[in-house]
Scaffold this active site. Structure first.
Site, PDB file in Angstrom:
ATOM      1  N   ASN A 196       0.165  -3.874  -3.950  1.00  0.00           N
ATOM      2  CA  ASN A 196       1.437  -3.138  -3.997  1.00  0.00           C
ATOM      3  C   ASN A 196       2.579  -3.969  -3.432  1.00  0.00           C
ATOM      4  OD1 ASN A 196       0.599  -0.863  -5.292  1.00  0.00           O
ATOM      5  ND2 ASN A 196       0.402   0.395  -3.450  1.00  0.00           N
ATOM      6  N   PHE A 209       4.007   5.767   5.809  1.00  0.00           N
ATOM      7  CA  PHE A 209       3.368   5.749   4.494  1.00  0.00           C
ATOM      8  C   PHE A 209       3.936   4.586   3.690  1.00  0.00           C
ATOM      9  CE2 PHE A 209       2.976  10.052   6.017  1.00  0.00           C
ATOM     10  CZ  PHE A 209       1.697  10.425   5.623  1.00  0.00           C
ATOM     11  N   GLU A 210       3.095   3.966   2.878  1.00  0.00           N
ATOM     12  CA  GLU A 210       3.515   2.729   2.215  1.00  0.00           C
ATOM     13  C   GLU A 210       4.661   2.899   1.214  1.00  0.00           C
ATOM     14  OE1 GLU A 210       0.798   1.354  -1.154  1.00  0.00           O
ATOM     15  OE2 GLU A 210      -0.598   2.248   0.257  1.00  0.00           O
ATOM     16  N   ALA A 211       4.887   4.119   0.730  1.00  0.00           N
ATOM     17  CA  ALA A 211       5.992   4.320  -0.212  1.00  0.00           C
ATOM     18  C   ALA A 211       7.346   4.367   0.497  1.00  0.00           C
ATOM     19  CB  ALA A 211       5.787   5.593  -1.020  1.00  0.00           C
ATOM     20  N   GLY A 212       7.330   4.457   1.842  1.00  0.00           N
ATOM     21  CA  GLY A 212       8.592   4.401   2.576  1.00  0.00           C
ATOM     22  C   GLY A 212       8.812   5.456   3.636  1.00  0.00           C
TER      23      GLY A 212
END
Lengths: 330, 256
Positions: free
Chosen positions: A136, B50-53
């Site tokens: 990712n 969380f990795e999405a932000g």
């Protein structure tokens, strides 16, 4: 460590990382602040060709441009390259149309906590798809390198693993410290579709909530289609210019698509339709039922609104809206 | 002694590893539950990311996706994936939680495929996602998983995310940041750490109801053992109450 010991990933690089080639393209790209209103059908017909390399904004089933992904399937686009970056339901839709034949993989097949897609799995285990592994962050940074107009970016990820072996990254040494890095090639997609909360007719966009990699995706991609929950007056953009997340010069087409991320989540607007997503995963187990389902949901619906109506229409949207806005109480 | 199931035990044990004031990147499911439980017990100021932000949300319910609205509900920051990953790369993220289909004695993880042909695998899994990044860049990796000889294997079909690679100093020779690596493996049977020199998996503590023999029999490689082997402290009544009533009231993860 000498440079001859440095390793290279052995798999295919699907898109040229050349910064000068990109500059030549972007030199010709219009910067005129002109209205870019379009339709889903027209945008996909005129901006996307068979064989192009595409990327989808958002995060799988969160703030995704569902209408555009459906239309890619509906128009029968083929032999696409795909950036499998945090892709989940978008990947599932493109698999239904067998639209792509090569894929950069960071996250595919799964729908996170919802489980794995049987159809996507069959497609990726068929041996027909050319694949290159990434992560990712690697794909996010490849887009960042492209957005910066560079041909690569160094990173401390992927090193020492099979993910690196089956990638197209290369080890390099820092000219200042001697530190070993993975050099990640810039990724300039031919086409990207991004769903946003608000845009004006020129393509100036605002989003709310997490932005994932969309800031870089919009800048790295040669052609960008925006679907938006709402078209807003340009004056409203000028009133709060710092909130312009994607500026007009990145954008080629703007389409107003209310509930455009359905069945995905749209922050502060509506929650994901978990029943619909569960049903999709369920029908994939039976190939005949799956074919009927895709025909009904995508090929036989003429517009995105038809698709919404097929799945409960405004009543269902209101329910999902309530679920999102009363998020504390769920 | 209170009654609990293996997943409840693993969540409670993992939650105790996370100290107050630390930063942790979690995914959906059990790791998120462990971090939420830690916040409500011993680590009120644990910063969940969380990795999405999403950074430091007040989680209203279990997220379904690491990018859904819940992951930044009343958060301190709704950022981006590059921002979270760059914060990891800069050395400001203490913990991450990772899982996979296979794990070896050096804590390397496979979440990519089963089979020998990369282009045509027997079983294809999602791939790295953010796992390789977090495994490379966070200081300490924690895994929670049930233990059997298939999952704890001598040889991975694909090394997706780095543990200590081939042991010794190999992780750092590969270019990964010094001082990082697998820290704890929490299974239904035991808690493992890693030997300081060889970097091989080492049992630190055995869970209630299991024997040393069972722990080894359910592992596909030879385990090392701590000189002073502990008994894992079982979940307390209070931990279980908070887990069942506040963290996962619908029982999505703990299955109750």
């Amino acid at each position: 460590m000498s440079t001859k010991d440095l390793k290279s990933g052995q798999n295919e690089l699907f898109v040229s990382p050349d910064g000068d080639e990109a500059r030549a393209f972007f030199r010709e790209k219009s910067r005129a602040p002109e209205p870019k209103l379009s339709s889903v059908g027209e945008a996909v017909r005129t901006l996307l060709d068979d064989g192009d390399y595409i990327a989808i904004g958002g995060f799988g089933a969160n703030r995704i441009p569902t209408a555009i992904v459906h239309e890619i399937v509906r128009q029968g686009k083929k032999n696409l390259g795909f950036a499998g970056h945090t892709s989940t339901h978008d990947f599932q839709i493109l698999v239904a149309g067998e639209c792509f034949d090569r894929c950069d993989i960071a996250y595919i097949i799964g729908l996170e906590a919802r489980g794995l897609s049987p159809a996507a799995r069959r497609y990726m285990q068929s041996g027909r798809i050319r694949v290159t592994e990434w992560t990712n962050a690697a794909l996010a940074w490849r887009l960042k390198a492209a957005a910066m107009g560079l041909s690569f970016i160094p990173a401390r990820t992927m090193l020492g693993t099979d993910t690196f072996v089956y990638s197209a990254a290369k080890e390099i040494l820092c000219p200042f410290t001697g530190q070993k890095y993975a050099a990640l090639p810039a990724l300039f997609p031919d086409f990207a579709a991004i769903h946003v909360h608000e845009a004006d007719v020129y393509g100036n966009c605002r989003v709310q909530g997490v932005t994932i990699s969309d800031q870089d995706l919009a800048r790295a991609s040669k052609k960008v289609v925006i679907t938006t929950e709402r078209i807003v007056p340009a004056d409203s953009i000028r009133a709060r210019p710092k909130e312009t997340f994607i500026p007009f010069w990145c954008v080629d087409a703007v389409i107003e698509v209310p509930y455009g991320s359905y069945p995905g989540n749209m922050p502060y607007e509506y929650f994901s339709d978990e029943e619909h997503l569960r049903r999709w995963l369920e029908v994939e187990k039976n190939p005949e039922e799956y074919e009927r389902f895709i025909k009904e949901q995508i090929f036989d619906t003429e517009s995105f609104n038809d698709y919404l109506n097929l799945n409960g229409g405004i009543e269902n949207m209101s329910r999902l809206r309530a679920k999102e806005l009363m998020i504390d109480k769920v | 002694m209170p009654d609990y199931n293996p997943i409840e035990l693993m969540i409670c044990v993992a939650s105790r590893i996370l100290e107050d004031g630390a930063t942790v990147v979690v995914g959906t499911g059990a790791p998120c539950a462990a971090a939420m439980l830690a916040q409500k017990t011993s680590a009120e100021n644990l910063c969940i990311m969380f990795e999405a932000g999403g950074v430091a949300p007040k989680l209203p319910a279990m997220p379904i996706s690491v990018g859904d609205s819940r992951t930044f509900h009343k958060a301190l920051h709704a950022g981006s994936m590059p921002e979270v990953m760059e914060t990891c790369q800069r050395g400001m993220v203490d913990y991450c939680f990772l899982g996979g289909a296979q794990l070896d004695m050096y804590g390397n993880i496979n979440s990519t495929l089963i089979g020998t042909d990369h282009r045509k695998p027997k079983v294809r899994f999602p791939g790295s996602g953010g796992a390789n990044d977090l495994a490379s860049l966070c200081w300490r990796i924690i895994s929670m998983t049930t233990q059997d000889t298939k999952r704890f294997t001598e040889k991975l079909d694909f090394l997706t995310s780095p543990g200590y690679l081939s042991g010794g100093e190999s992780r750092y020779e590969a270019g990964l940041p010094k001082g990082t690596g697998p820290y704890r493996i929490v299974t239904n049977m035991a808690i493992m750490g890693f030997d300081q020199e060889s970097k091989r998996m080492k049992v630190l503590s055995i869970n209630p109801g299991y024997s040393r023999k069972q722990v080894q029999e359910n592992c596909g490689f030879e385990l090392l053992w701590a000189e002073k082997l502990d008994d894992t402290t079982p979940p307390s009544t209070e931990e279980l109450r908070i887990l069942r009533e506040e963290v996962d009231p619908d029982g999505y993860i703990i299955g109750r």
